[in-house]
Write a protein that holds these residues in place. Structure first.
Motif, short mmCIF file in Angstrom:
data_model
loop_
_atom_site.label_atom_id
_atom_site.label_comp_id
_atom_site.label_asym_id
_atom_site.label_seq_id
_atom_site.Cartn_x
_atom_site.Cartn_y
_atom_site.Cartn_z
N GLN A 1 -8.04 -2.25 8.02
CA GLN A 1 -6.66 -2.43 8.48
C GLN A 1 -5.68 -1.67 7.58
N ALA A 2 -5.84 -1.85 6.27
CA ALA A 2 -4.95 -1.18 5.32
C ALA A 2 -5.11 0.34 5.39
N ILE B 1 0.83 -1.20 0.00
CA ILE B 1 0.00 0.00 0.00
C ILE B 1 0.86 1.25 0.00
N ASN B 2 1.77 1.34 0.97
CA ASN B 2 2.55 2.56 1.13
C ASN B 2 3.67 2.71 0.09
N VAL C 1 -6.68 -3.13 -2.28
CA VAL C 1 -6.99 -4.33 -1.51
C VAL C 1 -7.96 -5.22 -2.27
N ALA C 2 -9.00 -4.60 -2.85
CA ALA C 2 -10.01 -5.37 -3.58
C ALA C 2 -9.41 -6.08 -4.80
N SER D 1 -8.45 6.89 0.81
CA SER D 1 -9.18 5.72 1.29
C SER D 1 -9.73 4.90 0.13
N GLU D 2 -10.27 5.57 -0.87
CA GLU D 2 -10.82 4.86 -2.04
C GLU D 2 -9.71 4.14 -2.80
#
Length: 444
Positions: free
Chosen positions: A324-325, A250-251, A306-307, A299-300
């Motif tokens: 969590q993410a 993610i980051n 993740v999806a 957030s989106e």
């Protein structure tokens, strides 16, 4: 080839006509018997309660539990129906009713099957609870108590089991409270020791410009601690199912990094505006709206990542992983913002270098006390907001129409016309069978 046996319907009808008295007696007898039975059966009444399930974007309350049990998307209403048939809900009602014999007293499963009809209107979040009773009052009591007992069960659960998020947040509050008290104590001791209770006018004017930085640093600390509490609570809910922003990179994602930089720059810019303007100034309001929009976009983006990498048949678990993410991404943003604001604050602090060391120390301790006090206050507010939200989410259903009191002159059963009609049909069938027997006899 076997000869197919055929029936001469005309002849059959003629036989029935010739024996019309017998046929009439059979049909009339069955109809009369059905009518007598319909009057002999005890009266029953129906009362209906209409409830609406709460639409939840989160995973709290019974809706989350329903999903975690495998209800899946759109299955929450079905799980509510099963919960309404549980022993916890129905046994108090069964105990409240009068039974001729203790052996006649049913268990929850049999009671639900005989006295309750709980249905979900398709494509809606509405549930109807229809109860059958020996009297209007009994029917109303059963229908209303099913809903009331279900709500009581949910409320008790909320009282007994505090959410893990609030639990972890309370731990952060305790830490922040101790840190704030220590900072205040140290500041007060310094004031007493050096007899400095207020800096001169020039120092106050310089320090007032630093308040925007201190407030922003306190806000970043609140965000980090609150998101850390959320991260720990979500991880606890997931249990053995481990996941992290590192697993999804993610980051390290280019889009996330770009959004994070935009948020950090916007946060620093907002501090600069707050040095000059009040909170109501259009520039400050516009900057806050911009940050909120960027955070929503972040957030989106996290949810999309993740999806794309995680497929789950359980929506509740998927939502927890997204939470969590998002918490980890928010912590990273807050840490980066804090570092950038501290850097800008250090530049501003150079204006204080000409003040005496005692005054500088006084201002430093005052700043630390202010930031830690703000962090504690912010966390307390977050906790109270979380408790209010949790209390609202614990009420998973809302009563739209309370249980009605049926008209005593209009029982739901027995349905005399239907029973009589069934008796008539049965009589016709028996008569037809009688005619066939006579037909066979004549052929023989």
């Amino acid at each position: 080839m076997e000869n197919e046996e055929s029936i001469d319907l005309g002849r059959l009808m003629h036989i029935l006509y010739d024996r019309r008295k017998t046929v009439g007696a059979i049909v009339g007898g069955c109809t009369a018997l059905a009518l007598i039975v319909s009057f002999a059966l005890p009266k029953t009444y129906e009362s209906t309660t209409l409830v609406q399930t709460r639409s939840s974007a989160g995973v709290g309350g019974a809706s989350a539990m329903a999903a975690m049990l495998g209800g899946g998307s759109g299955g929450a209403e079905l799980n509510f129906i099963e919960l309404m048939k549980s022993r916890t809900v129905l046994e108090p009602i069964i105990d409240q009713l009068e039974w001729d014999d203790e052996k006649d007293k049913p268990d929850a499963k049999k009671f639900a099957k005989k006295y309750l009809k709980i249905e979900n209107t398709k494509q809606t979040n509405l549930i109807t609870v229809t109860a059958t009773g020996k009297s209007p009052e009994e029917a109303q009591m059963i229908s209303q108590n099913v809903v009331d007992n279900f709500l009581a069960m949910q409320t008790d659960k909320a009282k007994q089991t505090q959410s893990t998020f609030v639990k972890f947040l309370n731990e952060r509050i305790d830490e922040a409270k101790q840190e704030a008290e220590d900072a205040r104590t140290e500041f007060a001791k310094y004031q007493q020791t050096h007899k400095i209770y207020s800096p001169d006018e020039q120092a106050r004017a310089t320090v007032s410009k630093m308040n925007a930085f201190d407030d922003a640093l306190g806000n970043m600390a609140v965000q980090q601690k609150a998101n850390q509490a959320k991260l720990e609570s979500v991880s606890a809910k997931l249990g053995d199912m481990r996941s992290s922003s590192q697993a999804f990179h993610i980051n390290d994602n280019a889009n996330v990094m770009a959004l994070r930089k935009q948020i950090v720059d916007a946060q620093v810019g907002l501090v600069g505006l707050r040095e000059r303007y009040t909170e109501e100034h259009p520039s400050v309001v516009s900057a806050q709206e911009k940050i909120a929009a960027l955070q929503q976009k972040l957030s989106e983006e996290v949810n999309t990542i993740v999806a794309s990498q995680y497929t789950s048949i359980n929506p509740a678990q998927a939502d927890l992983i997204k939470d969590q993410a998002n918490a980890e991404a928010s912590i990273a943003v807050a840490q980066a913002s804090e570092a950038a604001i501290k850097e800008r604050r250090a530049e501003k602090e150079k204006e204080l270098e000409n003040f005496p060391q005692e005054v500088l120390e006084y201002l430093k301790l005052q700043k630390e006390a202010s930031i830690k006090e703000g962090t504690y206050t912010g966390l307390v507010k977050q906790c109270e907001d979380a408790k209010i939200k949790e209390a609202m989410e614990s009420m998973d259903i809302q009563i739209i129409d309370p249980a009605d009191l049926p008209d005593e002159d209009k029982p739901a059963g027995p349905r005399k016309k239907l029973i009589t009609a069934i008796g008539f049909v049965i009589g016709c069938l028996i008569s037809f069978g009688y005619g066939l027997i006579q037909y066979k006899r004549e052929e023989a």
